[in-house]
Design an enzyme around this catalytic site. Structure first.
Site, PDB file in Angstrom:
ATOM      1  N   GLU A   1     -30.685   3.838 -36.418  1.00 47.91           N
ATOM      2  CA  GLU A   1     -32.146   3.424 -36.300  1.00 47.91           C
ATOM      3  C   GLU A   1     -32.817   4.861 -36.559  1.00 47.91           C
ATOM      4  O   GLU A   1     -33.852   4.895 -36.325  1.00 47.91           O
ATOM      5  CB  GLU A   1     -32.659   2.983 -35.008  1.00 47.91           C
ATOM      6  CG  GLU A   1     -32.363   1.544 -34.669  1.00 47.91           C
ATOM      7  CD  GLU A   1     -32.747   0.715 -33.633  1.00 47.91           C
ATOM      8  OE1 GLU A   1     -33.121  -0.488 -33.900  1.00 47.91           O
ATOM      9  OE2 GLU A   1     -33.046   1.594 -32.679  1.00 47.91           O
TER      10      GLU A   1
ATOM     11  N   GLY B   1     -30.597   3.717 -29.541  1.00 46.87           N
ATOM     12  CA  GLY B   1     -29.800   5.016 -28.925  1.00 46.87           C
ATOM     13  C   GLY B   1     -30.017   5.015 -27.576  1.00 46.87           C
ATOM     14  O   GLY B   1     -29.188   5.443 -26.764  1.00 46.87           O
TER      15      GLY B   1
ATOM     16  N   GLY C   1     -34.940  -8.204 -21.216  1.00 48.89           N
ATOM     17  CA  GLY C   1     -35.281  -6.982 -21.590  1.00 48.89           C
ATOM     18  C   GLY C   1     -34.032  -6.135 -22.015  1.00 48.89           C
ATOM     19  O   GLY C   1     -32.867  -6.558 -21.732  1.00 48.89           O
TER      20      GLY C   1
ATOM     21  N   GLN D   1     -17.497 -14.913 -28.152  1.00 47.21           N
ATOM     22  CA  GLN D   1     -16.081 -15.049 -28.592  1.00 47.21           C
ATOM     23  C   GLN D   1     -15.299 -13.701 -28.306  1.00 47.21           C
ATOM     24  O   GLN D   1     -14.043 -13.642 -28.533  1.00 47.21           O
ATOM     25  CB  GLN D   1     -15.785 -15.365 -29.966  1.00 47.21           C
ATOM     26  CG  GLN D   1     -16.763 -16.182 -30.465  1.00 47.21           C
ATOM     27  CD  GLN D   1     -16.688 -17.677 -29.866  1.00 47.21           C
ATOM     28  OE1 GLN D   1     -15.718 -18.156 -29.295  1.00 47.21           O
ATOM     29  NE2 GLN D   1     -17.972 -18.248 -29.543  1.00 47.21           N
TER      30      GLN D   1
ATOM     31  N   ASP E   1     -40.420  -1.584 -26.827  1.00 49.54           N
ATOM     32  CA  ASP E   1     -40.198  -2.992 -27.163  1.00 49.54           C
ATOM     33  C   ASP E   1     -41.277  -3.791 -26.841  1.00 49.54           C
ATOM     34  O   ASP E   1     -41.553  -3.947 -25.444  1.00 49.54           O
ATOM     35  CB  ASP E   1     -38.783  -3.568 -26.619  1.00 49.54           C
ATOM     36  CG  ASP E   1     -37.509  -2.948 -27.014  1.00 49.54           C
ATOM     37  OD1 ASP E   1     -37.491  -2.121 -27.985  1.00 49.54           O
ATOM     38  OD2 ASP E   1     -36.315  -3.290 -26.569  1.00 49.54           O
TER      39      ASP E   1
ATOM     40  N   ALA F   1     -30.027  -5.996 -26.346  1.00 48.49           N
ATOM     41  CA  ALA F   1     -29.256  -4.988 -25.780  1.00 48.49           C
ATOM     42  C   ALA F   1     -27.817  -5.066 -25.352  1.00 48.49           C
ATOM     43  O   ALA F   1     -27.121  -4.122 -24.639  1.00 48.49           O
ATOM     44  CB  ALA F   1     -30.106  -4.003 -24.765  1.00 48.49           C
ATOM     45  N   ALA F   2     -27.330  -6.125 -25.488  1.00 48.51           N
ATOM     46  CA  ALA F   2     -25.886  -6.679 -24.932  1.00 48.51           C
ATOM     47  C   ALA F   2     -25.074  -5.758 -25.735  1.00 48.51           C
ATOM     48  O   ALA F   2     -24.151  -5.091 -25.210  1.00 48.51           O
ATOM     49  CB  ALA F   2     -25.799  -7.939 -25.140  1.00 48.51           C
ATOM     50  N   GLY F   3     -25.297  -5.599 -27.075  1.00 48.53           N
ATOM     51  CA  GLY F   3     -24.145  -4.657 -27.847  1.00 48.53           C
ATOM     52  C   GLY F   3     -24.552  -3.285 -27.638  1.00 48.53           C
ATOM     53  O   GLY F   3     -23.263  -2.648 -27.526  1.00 48.53           O
ATOM     54  N   ASP F   4     -25.830  -2.649 -27.060  1.00 46.01           N
ATOM     55  CA  ASP F   4     -25.753  -1.445 -26.561  1.00 46.01           C
ATOM     56  C   ASP F   4     -25.342  -1.281 -25.068  1.00 46.01           C
ATOM     57  O   ASP F   4     -24.795   0.034 -25.061  1.00 46.01           O
ATOM     58  CB  ASP F   4     -27.324  -1.124 -26.601  1.00 46.01           C
ATOM     59  CG  ASP F   4     -28.180  -1.411 -27.921  1.00 46.01           C
ATOM     60  OD1 ASP F   4     -27.531  -1.123 -29.125  1.00 46.01           O
ATOM     61  OD2 ASP F   4     -29.356  -1.652 -27.647  1.00 46.01           O
TER      62      ASP F   4
ATOM     63  N   ASN G   1     -37.295   3.380 -28.542  1.00 42.67           N
ATOM     64  CA  ASN G   1     -38.390   2.367 -29.153  1.00 42.67           C
ATOM     65  C   ASN G   1     -38.916   1.803 -27.895  1.00 42.67           C
ATOM     66  O   ASN G   1     -38.217   1.516 -26.795  1.00 42.67           O
ATOM     67  CB  ASN G   1     -37.620   1.240 -30.067  1.00 42.67           C
ATOM     68  CG  ASN G   1     -37.364   1.462 -31.204  1.00 42.67           C
ATOM     69  OD1 ASN G   1     -37.789   2.576 -31.714  1.00 42.67           O
ATOM     70  ND2 ASN G   1     -36.229   0.649 -31.677  1.00 42.67           N
TER      71      ASN G   1
HETATM   72  O1  RIB Z   1     -30.320  -3.475 -29.455  1.00 37.87           O
HETATM   73  C1  RIB Z   1     -31.791  -3.714 -28.950  1.00 37.87           C
HETATM   74  C2  RIB Z   1     -32.673  -3.067 -29.398  1.00 37.87           C
HETATM   75  O2  RIB Z   1     -32.928  -3.043 -30.929  1.00 37.87           O
HETATM   76  C3  RIB Z   1     -33.840  -3.196 -28.834  1.00 37.87           C
HETATM   77  O3  RIB Z   1     -34.059  -2.444 -27.477  1.00 37.87           O
HETATM   78  C4  RIB Z   1     -35.082  -2.767 -30.161  1.00 37.87           C
HETATM   79  O4  RIB Z   1     -35.736  -1.603 -29.538  1.00 37.87           O
HETATM   80  C5  RIB Z   1     -34.129  -2.189 -31.050  1.00 37.87           C
HETATM   81  O5  RIB Z   1     -33.965  -0.975 -31.481  1.00 37.87           O
END
Ligand code: RIB
Length: 305
Positions: free
Chosen positions: A140, A42, A288, A225, A14, A250-253, A12
């Site tokens: 997604e 992704g 970002g 946590q 953003d 994007a922390a989870g990513d 994506n």
């Molecule tokens: O997890 C963060 C992402 O979620 C962003 O970069 C955005 O594109 C959404 O897909």
């Protein structure tokens, strides 16, 4: 570097606004800044795995608009194999993001070309899946594409990771038996299990539901946590490093990509979770999506406060 980690998922652009707070329904706020930043769950996970030491290939779709080329280039400069990123007529995926002064965000995504990643397109790049050690999916791209990838990954004997994000309800029951590591956050674990996850104890109940559904192992990320790891025999709670958050996008990513890179490098599960946690903690100290993702050197140099 051969691709040990293969990410099947979204790219994506953003469109990010910073504002003092998130707007209420019907309200117009004056924002502080605007930027376009490469993202997509992704692509973010692919970048995280690559910066954190893994050879990575991406399978996805971009559009014929200007964003398409920019999204592909953002991966290419990271050394990610993009031969299986196809370009389809139309718009690329976008995410409209507002980040507030407390670092919280609200995101709306429009799938665009991500919606064109079909099981047929996956079949056409089966060699990429075959070469993987670890395969990562998120939600997604179309659900039948995710389902196909999980099943194919299991058939090929790969380590299969599903980050069920974004989640709006239960997963198809037949998916669970193909998942080695299911990695939801609190809200996703709630959507998948039907158990409201708002504490470590409730996370344990949700993880048990997801293991009973057939996932081999579950890691529920709990933000500040930490994370709960469940393998069907025991639970392990791993505290999160303390940092000052600027933007949690994007922390989870970053956690998922870092965890996958560490597994591919031969680290134990606990080591890989801790590695992903440090990477995710560093990412929230920067703004970002992809620009916030740390390198291997950043993680190795991290000194807990
Ligand atoms: O997890 C963060 C992402 O979620 C962003 O970069 C955005 O594109 C959404 O897909």
């Amino acid at each position: 570097m051969p691709a040990k980690v293969v990410v099947v998922g979204s790219l994506n652009m953003d469109l990010v606004t910073r504002a003092s707070r998130l707007p209420r329904a019907g309200e117009t706020l004056v924002g502080q800044s605007f930027s376009t930043v490469p993202g997509g769950k992704g692509a973010n996970q692919a970048v995280a795995s690559a910066r954190l030491g893994a050879g990575v290939a991406m399978i996805g779709c971009v559009g014929t608009d200007a964003y398409g080329g920019q999204l592909r280039e953002a991966l290419r400069v990271e050394g990610i194999d993009c031969q299986a990123v196809s370009t389809v007529e139309g718009s690329s995926g976008v995410a409209l993001i507002v980040v507030d002064d407390s670092s919280q965000n609200a995101i709306v995504i429009v799938a665009g070309s991500n919606g064109e990643l079909t099981p047929a397109s996956l079949k056409a790049c089966d060699a990429v899946l075959q070469a993987a050690e670890v395969i990562i999916c998120q939600l997604e791209v179309p659900m039948d594409t995710v389902g196909y990838t999980l099943k194919r990954g299991r058939e090929l004997g790969k380590t299969v990771i599903l980050n069920p994000a974004p989640a709006s309800g239960p997963l198809p029951a037949q998916w669970y038996g193909s998942i080695d590591y299911l990695i939801p956050n609190e809200s996703e674990a709630t959507a998948l299990s039907g158990v409201t996850v708002d504490s470590l104890d409730s996370a344990k109940v949700a993880a048990t539901v997801l293991i009973n559904a057939g996932a081999a192992k579950v890691i529920i990320t709990l933000g500040a946590q930490g994370a709960l790891f469940a393998d069907g025999h025991s639970f392990e709670h791993l505290a999160a490093p303390k940092v000052k958050a600027v933007d949690t996008t994007a922390a989870g990513d970053t956690f998922v990509g870092g965890f996958a890179a560490a597994l591919a490098a031969g680290k134990s599960e606990t080591e890989a979770i801790r590695f992903g946690q440090v990477a995710a903690a560093l990412s929230v100290t920067r703004a970002g999506a992809q620009p916030s993702i740390p390198t291997l050197q950043d993680v190795q140099g991290f000194v807990p406060s």
